[in-house]
Design a protein around this motif. Sequence first.
Motif, PDB file in Angstrom:
ATOM      1  N   LYS A 136       0.823  -1.206  -0.017  1.00  0.00           N
ATOM      2  CA  LYS A 136       0.091  -0.001   0.086  1.00  0.00           C
ATOM      3  C   LYS A 136       0.713   1.434  -0.181  1.00  0.00           C
ATOM      4  CE  LYS A 136      -3.664  -2.663   2.180  1.00  0.00           C
ATOM      5  NZ  LYS A 136      -5.178  -2.345   2.516  1.00  0.00           N
ATOM      6  N   ASN A 137       2.182   1.233  -0.144  1.00  0.00           N
ATOM      7  CA  ASN A 137       3.110   2.406  -0.235  1.00  0.00           C
ATOM      8  C   ASN A 137       3.135   3.118   0.875  1.00  0.00           C
ATOM      9  OD1 ASN A 137       5.097   3.789  -1.605  1.00  0.00           O
ATOM     10  ND2 ASN A 137       3.753   4.899  -2.876  1.00  0.00           N
ATOM     11  N   CYS A 138       2.785   2.669   2.012  1.00  0.00           N
ATOM     12  CA  CYS A 138       2.759   3.574   3.237  1.00  0.00           C
ATOM     13  C   CYS A 138       4.245   4.117   3.938  1.00  0.00           C
ATOM     14  CB  CYS A 138       2.031   2.785   4.398  1.00  0.00           C
ATOM     15  SG  CYS A 138       0.442   2.147   4.193  1.00  0.00           S
ATOM     16  N   ASP A 139       4.047   5.250   4.282  1.00  0.00           N
ATOM     17  CA  ASP A 139       5.498   5.521   5.208  1.00  0.00           C
ATOM     18  C   ASP A 139       5.638   4.898   6.237  1.00  0.00           C
ATOM     19  OD1 ASP A 139       6.476   7.844   3.195  1.00  0.00           O
ATOM     20  OD2 ASP A 139       4.189   8.244   3.426  1.00  0.00           O
ATOM     21  N   LEU A 140       4.664   4.760   7.226  1.00  0.00           N
ATOM     22  CA  LEU A 140       4.453   4.203   8.500  1.00  0.00           C
ATOM     23  C   LEU A 140       3.141   3.040   8.250  1.00  0.00           C
ATOM     24  CD1 LEU A 140       5.160   7.052  11.249  1.00  0.00           C
ATOM     25  CD2 LEU A 140       6.846   5.130  10.226  1.00  0.00           C
ATOM     26  N   LEU A 141       3.304   1.870   9.247  1.00  0.00           N
ATOM     27  CA  LEU A 141       2.394   1.171   9.162  1.00  0.00           C
ATOM     28  C   LEU A 141       2.213   0.729  10.939  1.00  0.00           C
ATOM     29  CD1 LEU A 141       0.358  -0.915   7.355  1.00  0.00           C
ATOM     30  CD2 LEU A 141       1.228  -2.279   9.240  1.00  0.00           C
ATOM     31  N   VAL A 142       0.949   0.926  11.408  1.00  0.00           N
ATOM     32  CA  VAL A 142       0.711   0.741  12.956  1.00  0.00           C
ATOM     33  C   VAL A 142      -0.095  -0.712  12.868  1.00  0.00           C
ATOM     34  CG1 VAL A 142      -0.387   1.396  14.762  1.00  0.00           C
ATOM     35  CG2 VAL A 142       0.206   3.066  13.389  1.00  0.00           C
ATOM     36  N   ALA A 143       0.770  -1.494  13.496  1.00  0.00           N
ATOM     37  CA  ALA A 143       0.349  -3.068  13.392  1.00  0.00           C
ATOM     38  C   ALA A 143      -0.429  -3.488  14.929  1.00  0.00           C
ATOM     39  CB  ALA A 143       1.149  -4.126  13.037  1.00  0.00           C
ATOM     40  N   ASN A 144      -1.520  -3.956  14.972  1.00  0.00           N
ATOM     41  CA  ASN A 144      -2.332  -4.334  15.983  1.00  0.00           C
ATOM     42  C   ASN A 144      -2.477  -5.673  16.379  1.00  0.00           C
ATOM     43  OD1 ASN A 144      -4.101  -1.565  15.963  1.00  0.00           O
ATOM     44  ND2 ASN A 144      -2.360  -1.434  17.247  1.00  0.00           N
ATOM     45  N   ASP A 145      -1.931  -6.373  17.405  1.00  0.00           N
ATOM     46  CA  ASP A 145      -2.456  -7.936  17.472  1.00  0.00           C
ATOM     47  C   ASP A 145      -3.668  -7.746  18.214  1.00  0.00           C
ATOM     48  OD1 ASP A 145      -2.446 -10.259  18.030  1.00  0.00           O
ATOM     49  OD2 ASP A 145      -0.473 -10.951  18.911  1.00  0.00           O
ATOM     50  N   VAL A 146      -4.546  -8.041  17.587  1.00  0.00           N
ATOM     51  CA  VAL A 146      -5.943  -7.844  18.084  1.00  0.00           C
ATOM     52  C   VAL A 146      -6.294  -9.347  18.794  1.00  0.00           C
ATOM     53  CG1 VAL A 146      -6.946  -6.244  16.485  1.00  0.00           C
ATOM     54  CG2 VAL A 146      -7.173  -8.683  15.966  1.00  0.00           C
ATOM     55  N   SER A 147      -5.574 -10.256  18.800  1.00  0.00           N
ATOM     56  CA  SER A 147      -5.646 -11.465  19.732  1.00  0.00           C
ATOM     57  C   SER A 147      -5.289 -11.188  21.029  1.00  0.00           C
ATOM     58  CB  SER A 147      -4.963 -12.758  18.873  1.00  0.00           C
ATOM     59  OG  SER A 147      -3.662 -12.688  19.117  1.00  0.00           O
ATOM     60  N   GLN A 148      -4.558 -10.065  21.389  1.00  0.00           N
ATOM     61  CA  GLN A 148      -4.026  -9.861  22.596  1.00  0.00           C
ATOM     62  C   GLN A 148      -5.030  -9.063  23.332  1.00  0.00           C
ATOM     63  OE1 GLN A 148       0.087  -8.718  23.545  1.00  0.00           O
ATOM     64  NE2 GLN A 148       0.109  -8.565  21.401  1.00  0.00           N
ATOM     65  N   GLU A 149      -5.084  -9.496  24.710  1.00  0.00           N
ATOM     66  CA  GLU A 149      -6.108  -8.757  25.771  1.00  0.00           C
ATOM     67  C   GLU A 149      -5.388  -7.434  25.666  1.00  0.00           C
ATOM     68  OE1 GLU A 149      -8.545  -9.049  29.350  1.00  0.00           O
ATOM     69  OE2 GLU A 149      -7.635 -11.014  28.419  1.00  0.00           O
ATOM     70  N   ALA A 168       0.946  -1.819  20.240  1.00  0.00           N
ATOM     71  CA  ALA A 168       1.200  -1.628  18.662  1.00  0.00           C
ATOM     72  C   ALA A 168       2.491  -1.631  18.379  1.00  0.00           C
ATOM     73  CB  ALA A 168       0.703  -0.225  18.090  1.00  0.00           C
ATOM     74  N   GLN A 169       3.072  -2.258  17.245  1.00  0.00           N
ATOM     75  CA  GLN A 169       4.198  -2.246  16.700  1.00  0.00           C
ATOM     76  C   GLN A 169       4.290  -1.162  15.559  1.00  0.00           C
ATOM     77  OE1 GLN A 169       3.748  -5.809  17.559  1.00  0.00           O
ATOM     78  NE2 GLN A 169       4.642  -4.910  19.427  1.00  0.00           N
ATOM     79  N   ILE A 170       5.064  -0.478  15.299  1.00  0.00           N
ATOM     80  CA  ILE A 170       4.833   0.653  14.418  1.00  0.00           C
ATOM     81  C   ILE A 170       6.359   0.158  13.176  1.00  0.00           C
ATOM     82  CG2 ILE A 170       5.313   3.086  13.498  1.00  0.00           C
ATOM     83  CD1 ILE A 170       3.914   3.696  15.990  1.00  0.00           C
ATOM     84  N   TYR A 171       6.003   0.077  12.021  1.00  0.00           N
ATOM     85  CA  TYR A 171       6.972  -0.037  11.226  1.00  0.00           C
ATOM     86  C   TYR A 171       7.243   1.046  10.015  1.00  0.00           C
ATOM     87  CZ  TYR A 171       6.129  -4.878  12.719  1.00  0.00           C
ATOM     88  OH  TYR A 171       6.171  -6.112  13.514  1.00  0.00           O
ATOM     89  N   ASN A 172       8.360   0.975   9.524  1.00  0.00           N
ATOM     90  CA  ASN A 172       8.611   1.768   8.626  1.00  0.00           C
ATOM     91  C   ASN A 172       9.116   0.759   7.236  1.00  0.00           C
ATOM     92  OD1 ASN A 172      11.282   1.550   8.730  1.00  0.00           O
ATOM     93  ND2 ASN A 172      11.691   3.541   9.606  1.00  0.00           N
TER      94      ASN A 172
END
Length: 227
Positions: free
Chosen positions: A166-179, A190-194
């Motif tokens: 998706k050609n993002c500059d940053l991506l915020v990933a949430n593991d929604v299986s975690q409480e 969240a984990q933030i990726y570039n």
Amino acid sequence: ERFMSEEPLLAGRRVLITAGGTIERLDPVRYITNDSSGKMGFAIAAAARRMGAEVVLVAGNTSAGSFPEGVQHVQALSAQEMYDAVLRRLADTDIVIMAAAVSDYRPKSVAPQKMKKTGENLILELERTPDILQTVGQRKGKTFVVGFAAETEHLEEYAMDKLQRKNCDLLVANDVSQEGAGFGTDTNIAQIYNKDGLLENLPMMTKPEMACRLLRIIASTLEAAGD
Ligand code: CTP
Ligand code: CA
């Protein structure tokens, strides 16, 4: 309150945020939606405003309470409406943050009248919705683009794949299986990726706190790039 004394790190920046779930109609009284509350997007909008940004909040179906003050509110309930609202404003936006949970599919046709039950089973035909973030990524120009990803497994692999696709500059990933993370909760993890990989690991914190952390990362990334 510590959020009130926020530094104007985003002064003069035009920020557009999407929030909430979309609603895809089946007939006049029925629709497909998801559990997104909009809380994360609302928190980002409020924090961006406090940091001096000019904020447009494009909101789908939300249960996050009243709209943050000082923020321009645009309602866009379906994926198509959200696509139109975002793309129309893209050229006048410095930072796009796509926190909305956009439905991937919608009913292929919308019945004009309330559907009547027929046989024992009902098969609904669905079609893909437009991918707003992917289109924004293709047409972004100088706009800084931040995507979200909600995953239940293979977080890093899926996140990096989405960031690139998706050609993002940053991506915020949430593991929604975690409480403590994900749809409807008051906290997030969240984990933030570039493009180079993991940039920041944010442990469980409230959504308003996470919004501030994310916006500071965006502000410093822009500053480091000389923008
Ligand atoms: N998104 C979008 N338009 C869509 C679907 C998703 O703009 N039609 C955006 C979301 O707002 C989010 C990002 O894409 O910022 C990732 O959403 P996600 O559902 O995690 O990814 P998908 O690409 O839809 O992949 P999948 O659901 O198959 O994991
Ligand atoms: Ca999806």
